[in-house]
Write a protein that holds these residues in place. Sequence first.
Motif, PDB file in Angstrom:
ATOM      1  N   GLY A  88       0.804  -1.217   0.000  1.00  0.00           N
ATOM      2  CA  GLY A  88       0.000   0.000   0.000  1.00  0.00           C
ATOM      3  C   GLY A  88       0.834   1.261   0.000  1.00  0.00           C
ATOM      4  O   GLY A  88       2.063   1.225  -0.036  1.00  0.00           O
ATOM      5  N   VAL A  89       0.121   2.396   0.029  1.00  0.00           N
ATOM      6  CA  VAL A  89       0.748   3.721   0.066  1.00  0.00           C
ATOM      7  C   VAL A  89       0.690   4.239   1.497  1.00  0.00           C
ATOM      8  O   VAL A  89      -0.349   4.160   2.158  1.00  0.00           O
ATOM      9  N   TYR A  90       1.798   4.784   1.950  1.00  0.00           N
ATOM     10  CA  TYR A  90       1.913   5.333   3.306  1.00  0.00           C
ATOM     11  C   TYR A  90       2.522   6.722   3.213  1.00  0.00           C
ATOM     12  O   TYR A  90       3.210   7.043   2.250  1.00  0.00           O
ATOM     13  N   GLU A  91       2.276   7.545   4.225  1.00  0.00           N
ATOM     14  CA  GLU A  91       2.924   8.842   4.326  1.00  0.00           C
ATOM     15  C   GLU A  91       3.800   8.844   5.570  1.00  0.00           C
ATOM     16  O   GLU A  91       3.353   8.451   6.642  1.00  0.00           O
ATOM     17  N   HIS A  92       5.030   9.286   5.399  1.00  0.00           N
ATOM     18  CA  HIS A  92       5.955   9.406   6.520  1.00  0.00           C
ATOM     19  C   HIS A  92       6.354  10.869   6.655  1.00  0.00           C
ATOM     20  O   HIS A  92       6.831  11.479   5.705  1.00  0.00           O
ATOM     21  N   PHE A  93       6.156  11.407   7.842  1.00  0.00           N
ATOM     22  CA  PHE A  93       6.553  12.772   8.157  1.00  0.00           C
ATOM     23  C   PHE A  93       7.627  12.715   9.245  1.00  0.00           C
ATOM     24  O   PHE A  93       7.453  12.022  10.247  1.00  0.00           O
ATOM     25  N   TYR A  94       8.704  13.442   9.037  1.00  0.00           N
ATOM     26  CA  TYR A  94       9.829  13.476   9.974  1.00  0.00           C
ATOM     27  C   TYR A  94      10.119  14.926  10.347  1.00  0.00           C
ATOM     28  O   TYR A  94       9.982  15.823   9.513  1.00  0.00           O
ATOM     29  N   ASP A  95      10.588  15.135  11.566  1.00  0.00           N
ATOM     30  CA  ASP A  95      11.010  16.466  11.995  1.00  0.00           C
ATOM     31  C   ASP A  95      12.409  16.797  11.492  1.00  0.00           C
ATOM     32  O   ASP A  95      12.810  17.952  11.506  1.00  0.00           O
ATOM     33  N   SER A  96      13.157  15.783  11.044  1.00  0.00           N
ATOM     34  CA  SER A  96      14.552  15.971  10.632  1.00  0.00           C
ATOM     35  C   SER A  96      14.693  15.804   9.119  1.00  0.00           C
ATOM     36  O   SER A  96      13.749  15.430   8.427  1.00  0.00           O
ATOM     37  N   ASN A  97      15.892  16.074   8.640  1.00  0.00           N
ATOM     38  CA  ASN A  97      16.202  15.915   7.217  1.00  0.00           C
ATOM     39  C   ASN A  97      17.625  15.408   7.060  1.00  0.00           C
ATOM     40  O   ASN A  97      18.405  15.406   8.013  1.00  0.00           O
ATOM     41  N   ALA A  98      17.966  14.968   5.862  1.00  0.00           N
ATOM     42  CA  ALA A  98      19.263  14.337   5.599  1.00  0.00           C
ATOM     43  C   ALA A  98      20.445  15.249   5.894  1.00  0.00           C
ATOM     44  O   ALA A  98      21.531  14.777   6.216  1.00  0.00           O
ATOM     45  N   GLY A  99      20.244  16.553   5.804  1.00  0.00           N
ATOM     46  CA  GLY A  99      21.321  17.499   6.081  1.00  0.00           C
ATOM     47  C   GLY A  99      21.418  17.928   7.520  1.00  0.00           C
ATOM     48  O   GLY A  99      22.308  18.694   7.882  1.00  0.00           O
ATOM     49  N   ARG A 100      20.485  17.440   8.349  1.00  0.00           N
ATOM     50  CA  ARG A 100      20.418  17.829   9.760  1.00  0.00           C
ATOM     51  C   ARG A 100      20.311  19.349   9.921  1.00  0.00           C
ATOM     52  O   ARG A 100      20.851  19.930  10.850  1.00  0.00           O
ATOM     53  N   VAL A 101      19.615  19.968   8.964  1.00  0.00           N
ATOM     54  CA  VAL A 101      19.415  21.410   8.969  1.00  0.00           C
ATOM     55  C   VAL A 101      18.172  21.714   9.800  1.00  0.00           C
ATOM     56  O   VAL A 101      17.136  21.070   9.629  1.00  0.00           O
ATOM     57  N   GLU A 102      18.269  22.684  10.677  1.00  0.00           N
ATOM     58  CA  GLU A 102      17.125  23.091  11.505  1.00  0.00           C
ATOM     59  C   GLU A 102      16.080  23.795  10.651  1.00  0.00           C
ATOM     60  O   GLU A 102      16.401  24.426   9.652  1.00  0.00           O
ATOM     61  N   GLY A 103      14.813  23.679  11.064  1.00  0.00           N
ATOM     62  CA  GLY A 103      13.769  24.473  10.452  1.00  0.00           C
ATOM     63  C   GLY A 103      12.847  23.750   9.491  1.00  0.00           C
ATOM     64  O   GLY A 103      11.813  24.287   9.122  1.00  0.00           O
ATOM     65  N   PHE A 104      13.195  22.537   9.068  1.00  0.00           N
ATOM     66  CA  PHE A 104      12.289  21.791   8.204  1.00  0.00           C
ATOM     67  C   PHE A 104      12.551  20.296   8.313  1.00  0.00           C
ATOM     68  O   PHE A 104      13.649  19.859   8.620  1.00  0.00           O
ATOM     69  N   GLY A 105      11.483  19.558   8.077  1.00  0.00           N
ATOM     70  CA  GLY A 105      11.561  18.112   8.132  1.00  0.00           C
ATOM     71  C   GLY A 105      11.468  17.498   6.752  1.00  0.00           C
ATOM     72  O   GLY A 105      11.671  18.171   5.741  1.00  0.00           O
ATOM     73  N   THR A 106      11.136  16.223   6.722  1.00  0.00           N
ATOM     74  CA  THR A 106      11.059  15.475   5.474  1.00  0.00           C
ATOM     75  C   THR A 106       9.688  14.813   5.374  1.00  0.00           C
ATOM     76  O   THR A 106       9.170  14.306   6.362  1.00  0.00           O
TER      77      THR A 106
END
Length: 156
Positions: A88-106
């Motif tokens: 099936g299709v799922y949505e994953h929301f993360y507070d972090s990102n691959a660059g470990r940059v503050e202010g946005f997630g993935t």
Amino acid sequence: MAEPNKALPFPAFLQVVERAPLISIDLIVQNSAGDVLLGWRTNQPACDHWFVPGGRVQKNETLDAAFLRLTKAELGVALARSSAQWLGVYEHFYDSNAGRVEGFGTHYVVLAYTLQLDESDMALPLGEQHSQYRWASRAEIVQDAAVHLHSRAYFE
């Protein structure tokens, strides 16, 4: 179909992560005993958690081509998408990102597939995504807080 894009320079990739969802494929690999393969994530998002193998679909890459590439990269054996079962299709929301940059997630839109493979069928890579692997029962996965909530969701 057009040839997949070469990798974006990392700063450009982070701009995409900040502004748009990514498409990925997760691989729920079960062995003949019914246990599921998990890898200990070494990068963001989901660093320092057990997670099922998988990865991003690239620009201009068909899902069949992405599945072949990702199974080779993540499991050490290239497999056709037709060898897997659609979950099936799922949505994953993360507070972090691959660059470990503050202010946005993935944000990922995840296409999940199940596969039947034993460890002897694979050549599991260490280092780039996972530092170790383990097999776990569905009950263990659901109860283990070290298994990322997005991987636990496949079994709850």
